[in-house]
Design an enzyme around this catalytic site. Structure first.
Site, PDB file in Angstrom:
ATOM      1  N   ASP A 233       0.863  -1.173   0.000  1.00 50.58           N
ATOM      2  CA  ASP A 233       0.000   0.000   0.000  1.00 50.58           C
ATOM      3  C   ASP A 233       0.904   1.229   0.000  1.00 50.58           C
ATOM      4  OD1 ASP A 233      -1.555   2.206   0.763  1.00 50.58           O
ATOM      5  OD2 ASP A 233      -3.048   0.919   1.704  1.00 50.58           O
TER       6      ASP A 233
ATOM      7  N   ARG B  18      -0.085  15.380  13.339  1.00 43.77           N
ATOM      8  CA  ARG B  18       0.590  14.997  12.087  1.00 43.77           C
ATOM      9  C   ARG B  18       0.832  16.234  11.229  1.00 43.77           C
ATOM     10  NH1 ARG B  18      -1.989  10.390   8.547  1.00 43.77           N
ATOM     11  NH2 ARG B  18      -3.355  12.146   8.066  1.00 43.77           N
TER      12      ARG B  18
END
Ligand SMILES: *Cc1c(COP(=O)(O)O)cnc(C)c1O
Length: 445
Positions: free
Chosen positions: A203, A377
């Site tokens: 992925d 993040r």
């Protein structure tokens, strides 16, 4: 700001200016629609490239509005999934003819996993998944296992290579962990999986477009990725599926829609799969979002992925330095690896009250996101993020954390030697309870 912090800040400003002045990608920023916000969420939704609006306007007014049904052929709509796949191919180290665009990442994970299970020998009954995977991959793997009569075993991504054994059909591995920003060794893990006789499905959601990926050279079997993160394709832009050329004849899709038929307009009752990348298609392609993505990919013209990687590492190094120099001690701890070989293109900071902190950052023009309960993040998109942006983000973060959410010092943990106002003023504090602030967008992915 104390004198010591002011001096550190001035030195960082000098570094930011020098780095921005020497940045070979500086001009690429002009290919995006940006404003005064420091946008550090391109790992969740990439910024809008300037080429998209005029292209979509033409697609809607002329291709759809005037040519209508003729556009499937005359405007190349029918072949767009493979054509745009071939534009993504160089960004993931794939020769043409192996990447097809369409459907969501979730759907492509399903296609890839079930197809891999169908390729593997029948006595290999286990699917390995990364234990910390982005949830959709885990859910889909569990369903694929149930459908095929396989079992799923979740293992730490760092241990997947060792965990693969003679029961393993396939492993689904994330190139970069969405939460921590940790980069996994695609080449070594793929080799180890092959040595164990297992197939490797990668992925690439958090790596493609941010760092070099060498699917062909590393012998990856199948891969998926989304296009709305570092590929800037727009909200809900379709994902892609890579099937290594040698495996294409054995790719038995669990979703064999008419678009993947060898002769779609033959309208035959029996299914006969197309050759090559189109075998990964399902139904009618998402033309508007596909063609927005097509235009978005123009930003890569003349851009070397090696330069993108170099800048990504320099930007994240610089941001980590700024955080260390400016942010109150102990309030925001990097969980992204310091080692370049293990770092993607985001910096994650463990920070009590992350939701509240990100709400405040966003209000002050610094946009990142957070993951519950305590991870901030910050995504660094080298095509448009400047070193000055990284410094500004760290400055505002320092301000927010200096005055920010409740930082009541727990009895007995205060360091009496500290004085407020220095960068290291707030030594370990009581961890405020995470207050879920669901009105703050966490970002989708
Ligand atoms: C972003 C992301 C997805 C997104 O899946 P969708 O089907 O596009 O919503 C899946 N997996 C990973 C690892 C991601 O980072």
């Amino acid at each position: 700001m104390s004198e010591a912090v002011a001096a550190r800040d001035a030195a960082l400003q000098g570094r930011a200016d020098a780095l921005d002045a020497a940045d070979p990608l500086a001009a690429v920023r002009d290919r995006f629609v940006l404003d005064d916000t420091v946008y550090l969420d391109g790992n969740s939704l990439g910024a809008l490239p300037t080429a998209v609006l005029p292209r979509l306007s033409d697609v809607v007014t002329r291709e759809w509005g005037e040519l209508r049904i003729r556009s499937w052929e005359e405007s190349g709509w029918w072949t767009a999934p493979e054509r745009i796949g071939d534009r993504i191919a160089p960004l993931v180290g794939a020769a043409p003819g192996q990447v097809v665009v369409g459907d969501s990442t979730s759907v492509n994970v399903f296609k890839a996993l079930v197809a891999a299970v169908r390729m593997a020998p029948a006595d290999r009954t286990e699917i390995l998944v990364d234990a910390a995977t982005f949830p959709t991959d885990g859910y889909i793997a569990a369903s694929a296992a149930r459908l095929t009569g396989h079992t799923v075993r979740a293992v730490d991504a760092a241990e997947i290579a060792d965990a693969a054994g003679d029961r393993t059909a396939v492993a689904l591995v994330n190139h970069v962990d969405y939460r921590t920003g940790r980069l996994h060794d695609l080449s070594a893990v793929t080799a180890a999986l092959h040595a164990a006789g297992a197939l490797a499905v990668w992925d690439l959601c958090h790596s493609a477009g941010a760092l070099p990926v060498a699917l062909d050279a590393d012998g990856v079997d199948l891969a998926v990725g989304c296009t709305y993160k570092y590929l800037n394709g727009g909200p809900g832009a379709p994902a892609y599926l890579y099937v290594r050329r040698e495996l294409q004849p054995r790719f038995d899709s669990p979703l064999p829609g008419w678009n993947s038929h060898a002769d779609p307009f033959g309208m035959a009752p029996q299914y006969a799969p197309a050759d090559g990348a189109p075998r990964g298609r399902v139904g009618t392609p998402e033309i508007l979002s596909l063609l927005a993505l097509d235009a978005a990919l123009d930003v890569w013209d003349g851009v070397a992925v090696a330069d993108v990687r170099a800048k990504s590492l320099a930007l994240t190094d610089f941001f980590l330095d700024c955080v260390a120099a400016l942010v109150p001690y102990g309030r925001a701890e990097p969980i992204t690896p310091a080692d370049h070989a293990e770092r993607g293109s985001q910096v994650s900071l463990r920070c009590a009250g992350a939701g509240e902190v990100m709400r405040e950052l966003t209000a002050r023009g610094i946009v990142g996101d957070y993951r519950r309960p305590d991870v901030l993040r910050f995504g660094f998109t080298p095509l448009y993020t400047r070193y000055a942006d990284a410094l500004r983000a760290a400055r505002v973060l320092a301000d927010v954390l200096a005055g920010g959410p409740d930082t009541t010092v727990a009895a007995g943990t205060a360091d009496a030697g500290d004085t407020a106002g220095t960068a290291h003023a707030a030594r370990p504090t009581a961890v405020p309870q995470e207050t879920e602030t669901l009105d703050v967008p966490e970002g989708t992915t």
